[in-house]
Design an enzyme around this catalytic site. Sequence first.
Site, PDB file in Angstrom:
ATOM      1  N   CYS A 389       0.825  -1.333  -0.120  1.00 55.79           N
ATOM      2  CA  CYS A 389      -0.028   0.063  -0.020  1.00 55.79           C
ATOM      3  C   CYS A 389       0.773   1.118   0.031  1.00 55.79           C
ATOM      4  CB  CYS A 389      -0.915   0.112   1.220  1.00 55.79           C
ATOM      5  SG  CYS A 389      -1.588  -1.398   1.851  1.00 55.79           S
TER       6      CYS A 389
HETATM    7  N1  LIG Z   1      -3.948  -0.687  -0.634  1.00 58.41           N
HETATM    8  C1  LIG Z   1      -4.119  -0.637   0.674  1.00 58.41           C
HETATM    9  N2  LIG Z   1      -4.516  -1.845   1.234  1.00 58.41           N
HETATM   10  N3  LIG Z   1      -4.246   0.524   1.225  1.00 58.41           N
HETATM   11  C2  LIG Z   1      -4.559   0.565   2.545  1.00 58.41           C
HETATM   12  C3  LIG Z   1      -4.852   1.935   2.713  1.00 58.41           C
HETATM   13  C4  LIG Z   1      -5.379   2.368   4.381  1.00 58.41           C
HETATM   14  C5  LIG Z   1      -6.164   3.589   4.567  1.00 58.41           C
HETATM   15  N4  LIG Z   1      -6.028   3.761   6.004  1.00 58.41           N
HETATM   16  C6  LIG Z   1      -7.449   3.607   4.205  1.00 58.41           C
HETATM   17  O1  LIG Z   1      -8.339   3.076   4.794  1.00 58.41           O
HETATM   18  O2  LIG Z   1      -7.751   3.728   2.975  1.00 58.41           O
END
Ligand SMILES: NC(=[NH2+])NCCC[C@H](N)C(=O)O
Length: 399
Positions: A389
């Site tokens: 991410c």
């Molecule tokens: N590609 C990912 N898994 N991204 C995680 C993003 C986390 C971020 N706090 C959200 O809720 O958007």
Amino acid sequence: MVQVNSEIGPLKKVMLHRPGNELKRVHPFHLQEMLFEDTPLLEKAQAEHDTFAGILRENGVEILYQEDMFAQAMKNESERSAFVEEFLDRSAIPSIGLRDRLAEYYNGLPLDEFVERVYTGVLKSEFDGGDSLGAVTYLDDLFLVNPLPNSYFTRDSSINIADDVILSHMGKPYRQREPLLMKYIHRAADEYRDNPTQDFCSMELPYGIEGGDVLILSDKVVCIGCTERTQPGAIEFVAANLFKKGFEAVYAFEMERGRNAMHLDGMLTMVDRDAFLFNPFLSGNVNVYKLTPASDGVRMQPVGSDWSKVLADALGESSVRLIPVGNGDEIQGFWEMWNLGGNVLTLAPGLVVCYDRNKITLDLLDKAGIEVRTFEGAELSRGRGGARCMSMPIIREAL
Ligand SMILES: NC(=[NH2+])NCCC[C@H](N)C(=O)O
């Protein structure tokens, strides 16, 4: 020039964002809305992020920082005022007078402060809103302009596939302005200028799509999570465009729509030519649909819920190796899923980088002969994202 034709081809260039003062804006009473699990400690988060970046460099990856690219793009004054307009349009400023004052404020800042203020937002208490109605009402709002604390998850706000760039349409209000930074970076940076862009963030298409849901298996096949962030309409649209470029299939993985299965890349990542980390609680339980080109657009066909069969078919192999995150343990297995055990960034076939905290999964990776580089993610993981991410590949070598 963007060139990303797989999840595992040797990574050469990547875009990161080093977490900045926007993390200090995460308020403990607003965690849910801000999409954090807890309040991260900035200095420690930065140190963890620097270790992550160090591992990438040691492995031959060139790093571009989003904040630098954005600053570069904003040197051009007309681009900057166009950005300010779009940014404030999406910031839900409660009155026109206040919006005008904020536009004047943003346009008048020195470049480094401007960039800082885009990431950190503006607290109500920090700004003299004058006598506009918006400044004296809604006093229980904390921010006039919300910060962008999730911007270190550079994977989500845009998507690089082959030589195409997609500007995401983010599923959650708190993140909806992040793709705008990418839009202006794309217009300015040498890395992107020649790439065709699909602008989902400005398009009136009412469907969300985020980069964390998109897994590029090869230059012919892509998997896309159908999640709370990425809707079927966006998958069909992207598939139709990929088919025009010669892609042959898009597999849509239907996830439960909730924070537990937020993005596909928390549930499934590719770690070697024939190996994947996966969520063992989902395979067998969630359906997969195969989209292929048809004369009248896109053809859809259900292909069951056995991920090993689906992935073998997708790669044109007789079988694949599936490594279960947390080994299916009824408590620790869920911890490791929750704490991004499956969210590794693959640097080359059989070589991954990830948090050091998911011990069961690390052990399984080792037994599977996958080389692993780890870093601590005690603070970074409070935003609920891992190495994948936090990275946006720009160039991967062909396999
Ligand atoms: N590609 C990912 N898994 N991204 C995680 C993003 C986390 C971020 N706090 C959200 O809720 O958007």
